[in-house]
Design an enzyme around this catalytic site. Structure first.
Site, PDB file in Angstrom:
ATOM      1  N   SER A 114      41.927  35.307  39.783  1.00  0.00           N
ATOM      2  CA  SER A 114      43.206  35.698  40.365  1.00  0.00           C
ATOM      3  C   SER A 114      44.349  34.950  39.663  1.00  0.00           C
ATOM      4  O   SER A 114      44.476  35.021  38.444  1.00  0.00           O
ATOM      5  CB  SER A 114      43.182  35.444  41.878  1.00  0.00           C
ATOM      6  OG  SER A 114      44.277  36.040  42.514  1.00  0.00           O
TER       7      SER A 114
ATOM      8  N   ASP B 199      38.476  46.032  44.027  1.00  0.00           N
ATOM      9  CA  ASP B 199      39.658  45.167  44.038  1.00  0.00           C
ATOM     10  C   ASP B 199      40.897  46.037  43.874  1.00  0.00           C
ATOM     11  O   ASP B 199      41.173  46.543  42.792  1.00  0.00           O
ATOM     12  CB  ASP B 199      39.565  44.144  42.915  1.00  0.00           C
ATOM     13  CG  ASP B 199      40.715  43.137  42.916  1.00  0.00           C
ATOM     14  OD1 ASP B 199      41.654  43.302  43.715  1.00  0.00           O
ATOM     15  OD2 ASP B 199      40.662  42.197  42.106  1.00  0.00           O
TER      16      ASP B 199
ATOM     17  N   HIS C  72      39.225  42.091  46.354  1.00  0.00           N
ATOM     18  CA  HIS C  72      39.674  41.003  45.484  1.00  0.00           C
ATOM     19  C   HIS C  72      38.861  39.729  45.707  1.00  0.00           C
ATOM     20  O   HIS C  72      38.597  38.971  44.762  1.00  0.00           O
ATOM     21  CB  HIS C  72      41.159  40.740  45.743  1.00  0.00           C
ATOM     22  CG  HIS C  72      41.782  39.752  44.811  1.00  0.00           C
ATOM     23  ND1 HIS C  72      41.823  39.941  43.448  1.00  0.00           N
ATOM     24  CD2 HIS C  72      42.381  38.546  45.042  1.00  0.00           C
ATOM     25  CE1 HIS C  72      42.429  38.910  42.868  1.00  0.00           C
ATOM     26  NE2 HIS C  72      42.768  38.050  43.818  1.00  0.00           N
TER      27      HIS C  72
END
Length: 382
Positions: free
Chosen positions: A157, A322, A355
């Site tokens: 991320s 995601d 995610h």
């Protein structure tokens, strides 16, 4: 903490606070005269410092990536599934460094720290931070630790953005960059989510223009709402449906506005817990760093052009469900790397958790990650 400890755990670890008294000028043109960074290390640095791996954390992450701080800890570090003996980031082979970034709220200098010019917490006066600023301080950290070149810089991320920025700003100081569930820049939708989160915080009556420390209060409700919005984006519809469906807390509708569905109760719990452990001004800083990240911006919006100076090899991983940072964004990054003649390996992993899948050890994810890090280790001679 489990008793006995699993053989693949790094065990009990102790954070270190490193002080830097050389002034640093940030991207916003403001200068910090001095600052602290909190780190944890796992494994042993070899004689030529060739086995060092840097772990970059995501938005709400920190230095505690693996192991336990005491026997009373109920949970290990946030990436316990991937760091430890025999795991993808094998501490029998690698010396692993994990830090709390500048601007954080877990010991590194940030908005909650004392401003030496006023004797009061920085609060909203703390400088706005960028991913490039973080990477610069991480390079200074490497200097302090005697690490001239990282075997790999790894992050998921927002951490993946830092790994990518490392390859651009310090191309000779890392051999591999592992960019997981990340993106070369935020979409308008992602910026919008961050703005909603910031508005939730700043509109809380206890925010006091960021000077809530001086009022002996916290903008708990605003931070709770911000976290609830963010948490929704980290999960997939399928994973939320599988976990909660439309299950009620009780057996019948109450015809009111309290939490009746299990998913409502879950989000409230997550938000309330987060509001007690994370600093609101840090949350504002972190989301702005996300918004500003765009390596192509200074290169005529040409990502391949931005990547031409990179010399390391890349592993780029995405996850099928995601929708925060979709596989399409990782493919865009991988294609730009190919256009820039970088060496890149790319995989999209089928996983139902959205995610957050980068934190969950699914078999294919673990196998790919482990195989790649095994190659990193062999190249480092460990």
């Amino acid at each position: 903490m489990p008793d006995p400890l699993p053989t693949d755990s790094v065990g009990i670890v102790t954070p270190q606070t490193l002080h830097f008294d050389t002034p640093i000028t940030l991207a916003c043109n403001r200068t910090l005269e001095s600052y602290d960074l909190v780190i944890e290390t796992y494994g042993k640095l070899n004689a030529d410092a060739s086995n060092a791996v840097l772990i970059c954390h995501a938005l709400s992450g920190h230095h505690h990536a693996a192991g336990y701080h005491s026997k009373d800890d109920r949970k290990p570090g946030w990436w316990e599934s991937c760091i430890g003996p025999g795991k993808p980031i094998d501490t029998n082979r690698f010396f692993v460094v994990s830090l709390n970034n500048l601007g954080g709220c877990h010991g590194s200098t940030g908005p909650g720290s004392t401003n030496p010019q006023t004797g009061q917490p920085y609060g909203p006066d703390f400088p706005v931070i960028t991913v490039r600023d973080w990477v610069h301080t991480q390079a200074l950290l490497a200097d302090r630790l005697g690490i001239k070149c990282w075997a790999a810089v790894v992050g998921g991320s927002l951490g993946g953005m830092q790994a990518l920025q490392w390859s651009l700003d310090y191309p000779d100081r890392l051999r591999h960059a592992v960019v997981i569930a990340s993106t070369p820049r935020l979409s308008a939708q992602n910026i919008a989510f961050n703005e909603v989160a910031r508005q939730a915080i700043t509109s809380d009556r206890d925010f006091h223009d960021g000077r809530y420390y001086e009022h002996d209060t916290l903008p708990r409700r605003g931070l709770m709402l911000a976290r609830m919005v963010g948490h929704i984006t980290y999960l997939s519809d399928a994973s939320m449906g599988e976990k909660f469906g439309r299950e009620l807390r009780d057996q019948a509708y109450k015809f009111g506005y309290d939490a009746e569905f299990q998913v409502e109760s879950y989000l409230r719990y997550q938000g309330e817990r987060f509001s007690e452990s994370f600093d609101a001004n840090t949350y504002l800083l972190m989301t702005k760093a996300l918004d500003y990240f765009d390596p192509a911006y200074e290169h005529d919006n040409d990502l391949a052009k931005a990547l031409r100076g990179a010399r390391c090899e890349f592993l780029v991983l995405s996850f099928s469900t995601d929708w925060r940072f979709t596989p399409a964004r990782s493919e865009e990054l991988a294609n730009a790397m190919i256009a820039a003649r970088c060496k890149v390996s790319y995989a999209e992993i089928d996983a139902p958790w959205g995610h957050d899948a980068f934190l969950i050890p699914t078999p294919r994810y673990t196998a790919i990650f482990e195989a790649y890090m095994d190659r990193v280790a062999r190249e480092a001679g460990v």
